[in-house]
Design a protein around this motif. Structure first.
Motif, PDB file in Angstrom:
ATOM      1  N   ILE A 129       0.841  -1.198   0.000  1.00 50.45           N
ATOM      2  CA  ILE A 129       0.000   0.000   0.000  1.00 50.45           C
ATOM      3  C   ILE A 129       0.877   1.250   0.000  1.00 50.45           C
ATOM      4  O   ILE A 129       1.824   1.351   0.782  1.00 50.45           O
ATOM      5  N   HIS A 130       0.572   2.173  -0.860  1.00 52.17           N
ATOM      6  CA  HIS A 130       1.317   3.435  -0.955  1.00 52.17           C
ATOM      7  C   HIS A 130       1.231   4.163   0.381  1.00 52.17           C
ATOM      8  O   HIS A 130       0.145   4.318   0.951  1.00 52.17           O
ATOM      9  N   SER A 131       2.366   4.614   0.898  1.00 52.09           N
ATOM     10  CA  SER A 131       2.384   5.241   2.224  1.00 52.09           C
ATOM     11  C   SER A 131       1.622   6.568   2.281  1.00 52.09           C
ATOM     12  O   SER A 131       1.246   7.013   3.366  1.00 52.09           O
ATOM     13  N   SER A 132       1.345   7.171   1.127  1.00 51.73           N
ATOM     14  CA  SER A 132       0.553   8.408   1.096  1.00 51.73           C
ATOM     15  C   SER A 132      -0.902   8.171   0.708  1.00 51.73           C
ATOM     16  O   SER A 132      -1.664   9.115   0.527  1.00 51.73           O
ATOM     17  N   SER A 133      -1.282   6.906   0.582  1.00 53.09           N
ATOM     18  CA  SER A 133      -2.659   6.574   0.227  1.00 53.09           C
ATOM     19  C   SER A 133      -3.627   7.134   1.255  1.00 53.09           C
ATOM     20  O   SER A 133      -3.356   7.096   2.460  1.00 53.09           O
ATOM     21  N   PRO A 134      -4.781   7.636   0.812  1.00 54.27           N
ATOM     22  CA  PRO A 134      -5.783   8.145   1.754  1.00 54.27           C
ATOM     23  C   PRO A 134      -6.259   7.087   2.760  1.00 54.27           C
ATOM     24  O   PRO A 134      -6.742   7.430   3.827  1.00 54.27           O
ATOM     25  N   SER A 135      -6.108   5.807   2.431  1.00 54.49           N
ATOM     26  CA  SER A 135      -6.581   4.746   3.325  1.00 54.49           C
ATOM     27  C   SER A 135      -5.460   4.053   4.097  1.00 54.49           C
ATOM     28  O   SER A 135      -5.712   3.089   4.811  1.00 54.49           O
ATOM     29  N   TYR A 136      -4.241   4.557   3.992  1.00 56.01           N
ATOM     30  CA  TYR A 136      -3.104   3.885   4.633  1.00 56.01           C
ATOM     31  C   TYR A 136      -3.281   3.786   6.150  1.00 56.01           C
ATOM     32  O   TYR A 136      -3.170   2.695   6.728  1.00 56.01           O
ATOM     33  N   GLN A 137      -3.560   4.894   6.808  1.00 61.72           N
ATOM     34  CA  GLN A 137      -3.679   4.901   8.276  1.00 61.72           C
ATOM     35  C   GLN A 137      -4.883   4.071   8.744  1.00 61.72           C
ATOM     36  O   GLN A 137      -4.777   3.329   9.722  1.00 61.72           O
ATOM     37  N   ALA A 138      -6.007   4.193   8.061  1.00 58.01           N
ATOM     38  CA  ALA A 138      -7.189   3.416   8.433  1.00 58.01           C
ATOM     39  C   ALA A 138      -6.909   1.915   8.300  1.00 58.01           C
ATOM     40  O   ALA A 138      -7.324   1.123   9.155  1.00 58.01           O
ATOM     41  N   THR A 139      -6.190   1.534   7.262  1.00 54.45           N
ATOM     42  CA  THR A 139      -5.832   0.131   7.074  1.00 54.45           C
ATOM     43  C   THR A 139      -4.946  -0.341   8.222  1.00 54.45           C
ATOM     44  O   THR A 139      -5.162  -1.426   8.775  1.00 54.45           O
ATOM     45  N   MET A 140      -3.967   0.473   8.590  1.00 57.37           N
ATOM     46  CA  MET A 140      -3.075   0.137   9.714  1.00 57.37           C
ATOM     47  C   MET A 140      -3.865  -0.083  11.008  1.00 57.37           C
ATOM     48  O   MET A 140      -3.509  -0.936  11.809  1.00 57.37           O
ATOM     49  N   GLN A 141      -4.921   0.670  11.192  1.00 56.76           N
ATOM     50  CA  GLN A 141      -5.693   0.585  12.428  1.00 56.76           C
ATOM     51  C   GLN A 141      -6.732  -0.542  12.406  1.00 56.76           C
ATOM     52  O   GLN A 141      -6.988  -1.162  13.440  1.00 56.76           O
ATOM     53  N   GLN A 142      -7.317  -0.831  11.258  1.00 58.57           N
ATOM     54  CA  GLN A 142      -8.438  -1.764  11.192  1.00 58.57           C
ATOM     55  C   GLN A 142      -8.038  -3.214  10.926  1.00 58.57           C
ATOM     56  O   GLN A 142      -8.698  -4.132  11.421  1.00 58.57           O
ATOM     57  N   VAL A 143      -6.984  -3.436  10.175  1.00 55.66           N
ATOM     58  CA  VAL A 143      -6.635  -4.795   9.769  1.00 55.66           C
ATOM     59  C   VAL A 143      -6.216  -5.686  10.944  1.00 55.66           C
ATOM     60  O   VAL A 143      -6.592  -6.870  10.968  1.00 55.66           O
ATOM     61  N   PRO A 144      -5.483  -5.195  11.943  1.00 56.91           N
ATOM     62  CA  PRO A 144      -5.153  -6.087  13.065  1.00 56.91           C
ATOM     63  C   PRO A 144      -6.393  -6.692  13.739  1.00 56.91           C
ATOM     64  O   PRO A 144      -6.386  -7.873  14.114  1.00 56.91           O
ATOM     65  N   THR A 145      -7.469  -5.928  13.852  1.00 56.39           N
ATOM     66  CA  THR A 145      -8.711  -6.447  14.424  1.00 56.39           C
ATOM     67  C   THR A 145      -9.297  -7.531  13.520  1.00 56.39           C
ATOM     68  O   THR A 145      -9.772  -8.568  14.001  1.00 56.39           O
ATOM     69  N   LEU A 146      -9.258  -7.306  12.230  1.00 55.40           N
ATOM     70  CA  LEU A 146      -9.720  -8.297  11.259  1.00 55.40           C
ATOM     71  C   LEU A 146      -8.941  -9.596  11.426  1.00 55.40           C
ATOM     72  O   LEU A 146      -9.519 -10.687  11.471  1.00 55.40           O
ATOM     73  N   PHE A 147      -7.621  -9.493  11.548  1.00 55.77           N
ATOM     74  CA  PHE A 147      -6.774 -10.676  11.711  1.00 55.77           C
ATOM     75  C   PHE A 147      -7.087 -11.408  13.025  1.00 55.77           C
ATOM     76  O   PHE A 147      -7.026 -12.634  13.081  1.00 55.77           O
ATOM     77  N   GLN A 148      -7.408 -10.661  14.066  1.00 56.60           N
ATOM     78  CA  GLN A 148      -7.718 -11.281  15.365  1.00 56.60           C
ATOM     79  C   GLN A 148      -9.064 -12.008  15.344  1.00 56.60           C
ATOM     80  O   GLN A 148      -9.213 -13.053  15.958  1.00 56.60           O
ATOM     81  N   GLN A 149     -10.036 -11.455  14.656  1.00 52.81           N
ATOM     82  CA  GLN A 149     -11.387 -12.002  14.683  1.00 52.81           C
ATOM     83  C   GLN A 149     -11.646 -13.116  13.680  1.00 52.81           C
ATOM     84  O   GLN A 149     -12.520 -13.955  13.905  1.00 52.81           O
ATOM     85  N   TYR A 150     -10.911 -13.126  12.578  1.00 45.24           N
ATOM     86  CA  TYR A 150     -11.222 -14.057  11.495  1.00 45.24           C
ATOM     87  C   TYR A 150      -9.980 -14.756  10.970  1.00 45.24           C
ATOM     88  O   TYR A 150      -8.888 -14.209  10.972  1.00 45.24           O
ATOM     89  N   ASP A 151     -10.224 -15.945  10.444  1.00 41.14           N
ATOM     90  CA  ASP A 151      -9.247 -16.623   9.603  1.00 41.14           C
ATOM     91  C   ASP A 151      -9.931 -16.708   8.244  1.00 41.14           C
ATOM     92  O   ASP A 151     -10.913 -17.441   8.083  1.00 41.14           O
ATOM     93  N   LEU A 152      -9.444 -15.906   7.304  1.00 40.00           N
ATOM     94  CA  LEU A 152     -10.101 -15.796   6.003  1.00 40.00           C
ATOM     95  C   LEU A 152      -9.237 -16.366   4.893  1.00 40.00           C
ATOM     96  O   LEU A 152      -8.006 -16.350   4.961  1.00 40.00           O
ATOM     97  N   GLU A 153      -9.919 -16.828   3.864  1.00 34.27           N
ATOM     98  CA  GLU A 153      -9.262 -17.339   2.667  1.00 34.27           C
ATOM     99  C   GLU A 153      -9.661 -16.428   1.508  1.00 34.27           C
ATOM    100  O   GLU A 153     -10.847 -16.091   1.361  1.00 34.27           O
ATOM    101  N   TYR A 154      -8.694 -16.023   0.708  1.00 30.96           N
ATOM    102  CA  TYR A 154      -8.937 -15.106  -0.401  1.00 30.96           C
ATOM    103  C   TYR A 154      -8.586 -15.790  -1.715  1.00 30.96           C
ATOM    104  O   TYR A 154      -7.596 -16.514  -1.800  1.00 30.96           O
TER     105      TYR A 154
END
Length: 147
Positions: free
Chosen positions: A57-82
């Motif tokens: 992810i581009h470090s200047s992306s408008p969603s960079y900080q939100a991704t940094m904050q939200q994804v750890p919770t996603l990883f804790q709550q789910y085991d997902l397959e993509y």
């Protein structure tokens, strides 16, 4: 005189063909680079490797900080397959590349409720330090399905 004129026209056509082919080759190269990035992002996300995923992810992306904050919770709550189910390179405009991507996300574990889904996304990419990175995305379509 006609032969020289025909020869000049041939040279112009030849130079134009080389230019178009090299431009098409350039776009194909970008399309391959962007697809590799999409696949790397999916692999990093599925392995729940936050640092590896954030490198896509581009470090200047408008969603960079939100991704940094939200994804750890996603990883804790789910085991997902993509699964990447579709990739269409749209093109390059200015400093951005654009692709239409389809992916399926399935829950394979975790305690929280999750709706398996297929997403159709329009994703924008921008170079950072000579490498294509995710910039932003828009959801074009989302279909939910049962497990």
């Amino acid at each position: 005189m006609v032969n020289l004129l025909q020869m000049g026209a041939f040279r112009v056509v030849w130079v134009l063909a080389l230019t178009l082919c090299s431009g098409a080759g350039y776009a194909a190269s970008i399309a391959d680079d962007v697809r590799d990035l999409v696949e790397e992002n999916i692999a990093a996300t599925q392995s729940e490797n936050m640092a590896r995923m954030m490198k896509t992810i581009h470090s200047s992306s408008p969603s960079y900080q939100a991704t940094m904050q939200q994804v750890p919770t996603l990883f804790q709550q789910y085991d997902l397959e993509y699964e990447l189910t579709g990739y269409d390179f749209v093109g390059v405009t200015g400093e951005f590349a654009v692709a239409k991507v389809s992916q399926i996300t399935r829950k394979v574990g975790g305690s929280a409720a999750f709706n398996d889904n297929e997403l159709e996304l329009l994703q924008a990419f921008r170079k950072e330090n000579g490498q294509w990175k995710f910039w932003s995305q828009s959801v074009l379509n989302m279909n939910f399905f049962g497990q």
